[in-house]
Design an enzyme around this catalytic site. Structure first.
Site, PDB file in Angstrom:
ATOM      1  N   GLN A  28       0.823  -1.207   0.000  1.00 31.77           N
ATOM      2  CA  GLN A  28       0.000   0.000   0.000  1.00 31.77           C
ATOM      3  C   GLN A  28       0.870   1.277   0.000  1.00 31.77           C
ATOM      4  O   GLN A  28       2.054   1.237   0.334  1.00 31.77           O
ATOM      5  CB  GLN A  28      -0.863   0.028   1.258  1.00 31.77           C
ATOM      6  CG  GLN A  28      -1.914  -1.053   1.340  1.00 31.77           C
ATOM      7  CD  GLN A  28      -2.737  -0.916   2.607  1.00 31.77           C
ATOM      8  OE1 GLN A  28      -2.754  -1.803   3.427  1.00 31.77           O
ATOM      9  NE2 GLN A  28      -3.419   0.209   2.771  1.00 31.77           N
ATOM     10  N   HIS A  29       0.235   2.383  -0.315  1.00 27.13           N
ATOM     11  CA  HIS A  29       0.720   3.753  -0.045  1.00 27.13           C
ATOM     12  C   HIS A  29       1.831   4.297  -0.945  1.00 27.13           C
ATOM     13  O   HIS A  29       2.047   5.503  -0.956  1.00 27.13           O
ATOM     14  CB  HIS A  29       1.227   3.923   1.396  1.00 27.13           C
ATOM     15  CG  HIS A  29       0.334   3.371   2.453  1.00 27.13           C
ATOM     16  ND1 HIS A  29      -0.944   3.830   2.658  1.00 27.13           N
ATOM     17  CD2 HIS A  29       0.544   2.406   3.385  1.00 27.13           C
ATOM     18  CE1 HIS A  29      -1.476   3.163   3.689  1.00 27.13           C
ATOM     19  NE2 HIS A  29      -0.608   2.296   4.128  1.00 27.13           N
ATOM     20  N   ASP A  45      -2.250  -4.919  -0.472  1.00 27.52           N
ATOM     21  CA  ASP A  45      -1.925  -6.299  -0.068  1.00 27.52           C
ATOM     22  C   ASP A  45      -2.726  -6.768   1.142  1.00 27.52           C
ATOM     23  O   ASP A  45      -3.152  -7.931   1.196  1.00 27.52           O
ATOM     24  CB  ASP A  45      -0.410  -6.509   0.125  1.00 27.52           C
ATOM     25  CG  ASP A  45       0.255  -5.528   1.066  1.00 27.52           C
ATOM     26  OD1 ASP A  45      -0.448  -4.671   1.651  1.00 27.52           O
ATOM     27  OD2 ASP A  45       1.483  -5.616   1.222  1.00 27.52           O
TER      28      ASP A  45
HETATM   29  O1  LIG Z   1       1.659   0.128   4.854  1.00 28.06           O
HETATM   30  C1  LIG Z   1       1.134  -0.950   5.043  1.00 28.06           C
HETATM   31  C2  LIG Z   1      -0.265  -1.047   5.541  1.00 28.06           C
HETATM   32  O2  LIG Z   1      -0.874   0.175   5.780  1.00 28.06           O
HETATM   33  C3  LIG Z   1       1.907  -2.203   4.756  1.00 28.06           C
HETATM   34  O3  LIG Z   1       1.255  -3.338   5.256  1.00 28.06           O
HETATM   35  C4  LIG Z   1       2.223  -2.287   3.277  1.00 28.06           C
HETATM   36  O4  LIG Z   1       1.026  -2.570   2.585  1.00 28.06           O
HETATM   37  C5  LIG Z   1       3.356  -3.263   2.975  1.00 28.06           C
HETATM   38  O5  LIG Z   1       3.051  -4.562   3.305  1.00 28.06           O
HETATM   39  P1  LIG Z   1       4.011  -5.843   3.299  1.00 28.06           P
HETATM   40  O6  LIG Z   1       5.029  -5.663   2.276  1.00 28.06           O
HETATM   41  O7  LIG Z   1       4.518  -6.030   4.681  1.00 28.06           O
HETATM   42  O8  LIG Z   1       3.072  -6.979   2.970  1.00 28.06           O
END
Ligand SMILES: O=C(CO)[C@@H](O)[C@H](O)COP(=O)(O)O
Ligand SMILES: Nc1ncnc2c1ncn2[C@@H]1O[C@H](COP(=O)(O)OP(=O)(O)O)[C@@H](O)[C@H]1O
Length: 464
Positions: free
Chosen positions: A73-74, A223
């Site tokens: 995300q983000h 994700d």
């Molecule tokens: O920033 C967040 C949730 O807000 C993270 O959960 C990212 O989405 C990255 O996730 P992973 O790489 O750990 O799955």
């Protein structure tokens, strides 16, 4: 009869994973993965290459009718007028926008104002803070930014040519409101100084388009939203995910707006909501502990289980990457309670597992404070493969945990979405996932009490 196949992609922080599944049953017929480069900024071309390689390793898209892409995300992907990437993407775990987050928070009237506007108080992970950082530090790149999107949007666009997203990923930008189901262009302008084009937000089972070869492409999502879809989360289920990030989340029928900033009020991938707590420090705490001890994960797990609960008072505060919840972007990690008797590999291993889990236990409390019911805790993500994590989690989280069969739930969730979009059904398909393993152990509240004493005693990062 040849089964209809669907593919799901998890383009996460450390790697890209692809699963190809039978659309009717969810049986995984083939899979592949490829690594992403390290670092908190990334050239989106690297995600494209990793996707290509992971797809090749998964036997390609032969026979696949639909594909869905889930992503970290983000991350801020800036595109110019011609659709070219303006600069490397700043990822969710890049904390350079800490000052920007503070500035924007003050400008809108405090954390509560952001929680009301977008469901979440601002922390440096949110895309909107990265846009402000860009405007302040790279004004020329900011001026060239004609469109802005997220990692999964970018990959979907490369597959279909369409600039689209979904509610789940849009809810992590800081310029889209889950409660209103609408963008907040005023917040985009506040951060960047102008309003770039943003992806069209598709419905949960809408198609984004087709690849050049004619494979249907679903909307994709973040994700964590994909993991919720892959696990078929029901109310009362809480997921603790131990990947690069640590996340604790649940589905909810109503939006949340936590003014303390601990719980992000995201949308999910089914039309509901996904209150979520995220830490910057999870699986890589164990990677770091294993590195320090010169052992592999199996040995780290064995060592951790050979030390007593609470590690005789040794506490590892896991802020190695700074921290997001609590909001301490400049913090570093710490070891407290070192004595000659606790200076052993086993104690350090145990403290690493417990410290990582204590951060998530605080997150679980914050989620419960927002009205979430935690009747069943599901443990997933890379570090949930560790036997020590599985067995110590109930002691720290204060309740039993269940571990679904080792699987790639993010990629599987993306495949569920692809199958859903293909089916035209009202609800996503429910794939059977047998063999959940339950772990029970007596809770040890002293572990968290000692951690609570330690967690504020850390140094900040030295100036670079
Ligand atoms: O920033 C967040 C949730 O807000 C993270 O959960 C990212 O989405 C990255 O996730 P992973 O790489 O750990 O799955
Ligand atoms: N058996 C294990 N014990 C502990 N950690 C593990 C184990 N297997 C993998 N990991 C760690 O899990 C992480 C990858 O998890 P994953 O959920 O795929 O992350 P992401 O989705 O963020 O890329 C890596 O840091 C890896 O070292």
């Amino acid at each position: 009869m040849t089964p209809t196949l669907v593919a799901g992609v998890d383009s996460s922080t450390q790697s890209c994973k692809v699963v190809v599944a039978d659309a009717a049953t969810g049986r995984i017929v083939r899979s592949g993965q490829a690594p992403h480069p390290d670092g908190t900024e990334a050239d989106p071309a690297a995600w494209q290459e990793a996707l290509h390689l992971a797809l090749v390793r998964a036997g390609g898209l032969d026979g696949v009718a639909a594909i869905g892409v889930a992503g970290q995300q983000h991350g801020m992907v800036c595109l110019d007028e011609a659709g070219r990437v303006v600069r490397p993407a700043l990822l969710w775990n890049d904390t350079r926008s800490a000052d920007a987050a503070r500035e924007l928070t003050a400008e809108l009237g405090g954390p509560d104002a952001w929680a009301k506007a977008t469901g979440s108080a601002l922390v440096p992970s949110f895309t909107v803070t990265k846009l402000r950082w860009l405007a302040r530090h790279e004004p020329e790149a900011a001026a060239r930014t004609a469109a802005i999107c997220l990692p999964h949007d970018h990959l979907t666009r490369l597959l279909t040519g369409e600039l689209v997203t979904d509610r789940g990923d849009a809810s992590g930008t800081g310029y889209w409101s889950p409660a209103e189901n609408a963008y907040r262009p005023d917040l985009l302008r506040l951060a960047l100084g102008h309003e770039p084009q943003v992806p069209r937000v598709l419905g949960p089972s809408e198609l984004a388009g087709h690849t050049a070869e004619g494979v249907a492409v679903s909307a994709g999502t973040g994700d964590n939203m994909a993991a919720a879809l892959g696990l078929g989360l029901a109310e009362g289920d809480v997921v603790v995910s131990l990947g690069t990030s640590g996340t604790v989340f649940a589905v909810s029928a109503a939006p949340t707006a936590d003014p303390t900033g601990a719980v992000a009020g995201f949308a999910d991938a089914t039309g509901r909501f996904l209150p979520l707590v995220c830490t910057l420090n999870a699986a890589r705490i164990l990677d770091a502990a294993a590195r320090m001890l010169g052992v592999d994960h199996a040995e780290l797990s064995r060592l951790a289980l050979s030390a007593p609960p609470g590690a005789d008072g040794l506490v590892l505060v896991p802020y190695l990457e700074g921290e997001r919840t609590p909001n301490r972007p400049d913090a570093t990690g710490a070891l407290h309670g070192l004595r000659l008797s606790t200076s052993t590999p086993a104690h350090l291993a145990r403290a690493a597992v417990e410290g990582m889990l204590c951060g998530l236990a605080d997150g679980l409390d914050a989620l419960i404070a927002q009205g979430v019911r935690a009747e069943r805790v599901l443990l997933i993500g890379g570090a949930a493969r560790s036997e020590a994590v599985r067995r110590i989690a109930p002691r720290v989280l204060g309740r039993p945990v269940v571990v679904p069969p080792t699987g790639e739930y993010v990629a599987e969730g993306a495949a569920v979405q692809a199958a859903w979009a293909l089916s035209g059904a009202q609800e996503p398909p429910r794939w059977d996932r047998p063999d959940i393993i339950a772990y029970e152990a007596e809770p040890v509240p002293a572990i968290r009490e000692r951690y609570a004493e330690a967690r504020d005693h850390v140094l900040t990062r030295p100036a670079e």
